[in-house]
Design a protein around this motif. Structure first.
Motif, PDB file in Angstrom:
ATOM      1  N   GLU A  43       0.828  -1.212   0.000  1.00 54.89           N
ATOM      2  CA  GLU A  43       0.000   0.000   0.000  1.00 54.89           C
ATOM      3  C   GLU A  43       0.860   1.259   0.000  1.00 54.89           C
ATOM      4  O   GLU A  43       0.578   2.228  -0.715  1.00 54.89           O
ATOM      5  N   ARG A  44       1.913   1.253   0.806  1.00 51.01           N
ATOM      6  CA  ARG A  44       2.802   2.415   0.882  1.00 51.01           C
ATOM      7  C   ARG A  44       3.468   2.677  -0.463  1.00 51.01           C
ATOM      8  O   ARG A  44       3.573   3.833  -0.902  1.00 51.01           O
ATOM      9  N   LEU A  45       3.921   1.635  -1.129  1.00 48.44           N
ATOM     10  CA  LEU A  45       4.602   1.806  -2.407  1.00 48.44           C
ATOM     11  C   LEU A  45       3.628   2.190  -3.519  1.00 48.44           C
ATOM     12  O   LEU A  45       3.987   2.944  -4.429  1.00 48.44           O
ATOM     13  N   ALA A  46       2.397   1.700  -3.450  1.00 51.70           N
ATOM     14  CA  ALA A  46       1.396   2.103  -4.444  1.00 51.70           C
ATOM     15  C   ALA A  46       1.091   3.591  -4.326  1.00 51.70           C
ATOM     16  O   ALA A  46       0.992   4.308  -5.331  1.00 51.70           O
ATOM     17  N   LEU A  47       0.959   4.072  -3.100  1.00 50.45           N
ATOM     18  CA  LEU A  47       0.704   5.500  -2.893  1.00 50.45           C
ATOM     19  C   LEU A  47       1.920   6.321  -3.311  1.00 50.45           C
ATOM     20  O   LEU A  47       1.781   7.402  -3.909  1.00 50.45           O
ATOM     21  N   ASN A  48       3.101   5.816  -3.025  1.00 54.14           N
ATOM     22  CA  ASN A  48       4.322   6.500  -3.440  1.00 54.14           C
ATOM     23  C   ASN A  48       4.387   6.651  -4.958  1.00 54.14           C
ATOM     24  O   ASN A  48       4.728   7.721  -5.473  1.00 54.14           O
TER      25      ASN A  48
ATOM     26  N   ALA B 283       1.924   6.763  -7.084  1.00 56.95           N
ATOM     27  CA  ALA B 283       0.936   7.759  -7.506  1.00 56.95           C
ATOM     28  C   ALA B 283       1.424   9.168  -7.198  1.00 56.95           C
ATOM     29  O   ALA B 283       1.238  10.091  -8.004  1.00 56.95           O
ATOM     30  N   ALA B 284       2.063   9.341  -6.039  1.00 57.94           N
ATOM     31  CA  ALA B 284       2.566  10.662  -5.658  1.00 57.94           C
ATOM     32  C   ALA B 284       3.657  11.122  -6.619  1.00 57.94           C
ATOM     33  O   ALA B 284       3.691  12.293  -7.017  1.00 57.94           O
ATOM     34  N   VAL B 285       4.540  10.221  -6.995  1.00 53.72           N
ATOM     35  CA  VAL B 285       5.613  10.570  -7.931  1.00 53.72           C
ATOM     36  C   VAL B 285       5.021  10.930  -9.295  1.00 53.72           C
ATOM     37  O   VAL B 285       5.406  11.930  -9.913  1.00 53.72           O
ATOM     38  N   GLU B 286       4.068  10.138  -9.756  1.00 53.17           N
ATOM     39  CA  GLU B 286       3.461  10.392 -11.067  1.00 53.17           C
ATOM     40  C   GLU B 286       2.700  11.712 -11.094  1.00 53.17           C
ATOM     41  O   GLU B 286       2.738  12.447 -12.080  1.00 53.17           O
TER      42      GLU B 286
ATOM     43  N   PRO C 271       8.230  14.976  -4.714  1.00 47.88           N
ATOM     44  CA  PRO C 271       8.705  14.516  -6.021  1.00 47.88           C
ATOM     45  C   PRO C 271       9.446  15.618  -6.781  1.00 47.88           C
ATOM     46  O   PRO C 271       9.009  16.763  -6.831  1.00 47.88           O
ATOM     47  N   GLY C 272      10.586  15.238  -7.323  1.00 55.94           N
ATOM     48  CA  GLY C 272      11.417  16.192  -8.040  1.00 55.94           C
ATOM     49  C   GLY C 272      12.431  16.899  -7.171  1.00 55.94           C
ATOM     50  O   GLY C 272      13.354  17.527  -7.678  1.00 55.94           O
ATOM     51  N   GLN C 273      12.255  16.779  -5.839  1.00 54.84           N
ATOM     52  CA  GLN C 273      13.180  17.438  -4.917  1.00 54.84           C
ATOM     53  C   GLN C 273      13.872  16.463  -3.969  1.00 54.84           C
ATOM     54  O   GLN C 273      14.983  16.728  -3.518  1.00 54.84           O
ATOM     55  N   THR C 274      13.208  15.357  -3.648  1.00 53.38           N
ATOM     56  CA  THR C 274      13.760  14.409  -2.688  1.00 53.38           C
ATOM     57  C   THR C 274      13.694  12.999  -3.275  1.00 53.38           C
ATOM     58  O   THR C 274      12.961  12.749  -4.240  1.00 53.38           O
ATOM     59  N   PRO C 275      14.453  12.051  -2.695  1.00 49.95           N
ATOM     60  CA  PRO C 275      14.224  10.648  -3.048  1.00 49.95           C
ATOM     61  C   PRO C 275      12.793  10.254  -2.694  1.00 49.95           C
ATOM     62  O   PRO C 275      12.139  10.907  -1.874  1.00 49.95           O
ATOM     63  N   CYS C 276      12.292   9.188  -3.312  1.00 51.11           N
ATOM     64  CA  CYS C 276      10.946   8.709  -2.998  1.00 51.11           C
ATOM     65  C   CYS C 276      11.044   7.465  -2.114  1.00 51.11           C
ATOM     66  O   CYS C 276      12.138   6.967  -1.829  1.00 51.11           O
ATOM     67  N   LEU C 277       9.912   6.949  -1.699  1.00 48.17           N
ATOM     68  CA  LEU C 277       9.905   5.791  -0.806  1.00 48.17           C
ATOM     69  C   LEU C 277      10.538   4.577  -1.466  1.00 48.17           C
ATOM     70  O   LEU C 277      11.245   3.803  -0.808  1.00 48.17           O
ATOM     71  N   ALA C 278      10.332   4.403  -2.762  1.00 58.69           N
ATOM     72  CA  ALA C 278      10.912   3.252  -3.462  1.00 58.69           C
ATOM     73  C   ALA C 278      12.440   3.342  -3.518  1.00 58.69           C
ATOM     74  O   ALA C 278      13.109   2.321  -3.691  1.00 58.69           O
ATOM     75  N   CYS C 279      12.995   4.552  -3.396  1.00 55.37           N
ATOM     76  CA  CYS C 279      14.454   4.693  -3.304  1.00 55.37           C
ATOM     77  C   CYS C 279      14.958   4.090  -1.994  1.00 55.37           C
ATOM     78  O   CYS C 279      16.062   3.552  -1.928  1.00 55.37           O
ATOM     79  N   LEU C 280      14.159   4.200  -0.945  1.00 49.75           N
ATOM     80  CA  LEU C 280      14.537   3.686   0.370  1.00 49.75           C
ATOM     81  C   LEU C 280      14.176   2.221   0.532  1.00 49.75           C
ATOM     82  O   LEU C 280      14.914   1.445   1.148  1.00 49.75           O
ATOM     83  N   VAL C 281      13.011   1.830  -0.023  1.00 51.77           N
ATOM     84  CA  VAL C 281      12.517   0.449   0.096  1.00 51.77           C
ATOM     85  C   VAL C 281      12.050   0.015  -1.295  1.00 51.77           C
ATOM     86  O   VAL C 281      10.863   0.145  -1.624  1.00 51.77           O
ATOM     87  N   PRO C 282      12.954  -0.498  -2.135  1.00 49.38           N
ATOM     88  CA  PRO C 282      12.573  -0.838  -3.515  1.00 49.38           C
ATOM     89  C   PRO C 282      11.503  -1.920  -3.615  1.00 49.38           C
ATOM     90  O   PRO C 282      10.654  -1.877  -4.506  1.00 49.38           O
ATOM     91  N   GLU C 283      11.533  -2.893  -2.691  1.00 54.22           N
ATOM     92  CA  GLU C 283      10.580  -3.992  -2.703  1.00 54.22           C
ATOM     93  C   GLU C 283      10.062  -4.245  -1.296  1.00 54.22           C
ATOM     94  O   GLU C 283      10.794  -4.043  -0.327  1.00 54.22           O
TER      95      GLU C 283
END
Length: 218
Positions: free
Chosen positions: A136-141, A143-146, A168-180
């Protein structure tokens, strides 16, 4: 997000936070014009929603499936014993409007998923992720990036908690910290309500800072 002028009643209600340097009426007007999506309103999200409602955010989109269970009551502070077996989001909506009757609420009895994340985030200017599952966290991430919308990600386990604000565009996203999603992660884990509540309050403050342009996000 558009700033909205304050009524005399709102000025009286939020008087003490209007004194915060760098916030003032301009910051309060930004909160009034803002819409925030909260992914789950459990131990974390209940406090996020309550604090944002108290602070004067104009609209909340609450996404959480299912009905209230006895095991929710030690940490999900928007839920009540009288509403056991009934909808979480319906109970939360009623409790939040008791606190702030001016609040506009979209109560969605769904958990965030790949199928609905983009649709629900389009209803908001910012999201606060409080879901226990990495999917759920990665799905929301995603959408936020897109959609290039800020995301405040809150999480806890036992006596530990984490909080980060993603722009987004300024910081890493959640998938950068937790890819899977971690393979060992389970839906049920040890929780003290005081720990989830503490990080939920901090998550709400992060959302306020981003929406109002106040200070520096974590």
């Amino acid at each position: 997000m558009k700033s909205q002028p304050l009524t005399p009643e709102e000025k009286a209600t939020y008087e003490w936070q209007l004194w915060v340097p760098g916030f003032g009426e301009a910051g309060q007007e930004k909160l009034k014009g803002a819409s925030v999506l909260i992914s789950r309103i459990g131990g974390l999200g209940s406090l996020v929603a309550y604090e944002l409602a108290a602070a004067g955010v104009g609209r909340l989109v609450l996404a959480h499936a299912g009905n209230i269970k006895p095991s929710d009551l030690h940490r999900q502070l928007l839920m009540t014993h009288a509403q056991l077996g009934k909808s979480r989001v319906a109970c939360a909506e009623r409790r939040l409007k008791e606190l702030n009757p001016r609040l506009d609420i979209l109560a969605v009895p769904e958990n965030i998923s790949e199928e609905n994340a983009a649709r629900l985030l389009r209803e908001a200017d910012l999201a606060v992720g409080c879901a226990p599952m990495f999917q759920e966290r990665l799905a929301l991430n995603r959408a936020a990036v897109e959609q290039r919308k800020p995301l405040v990600d809150c999480a806890m386990y036992e006596l530990e908690a984490s909080l980060t604000t993603i722009v987004p565009g300024q910081t890493p996203c959640l998938a950068c910290l937790v890819p899977e999603p971690p393979a060992q992660w389970k839906r049920q884990f040890p929780v003290f309500g005081a720990v989830s509540g503490a990080i939920g309050c901090l998550g709400a403050m992060e959302a306020i800072k981003v929406l109002a342009g106040l200070g520096k996000p974590l």
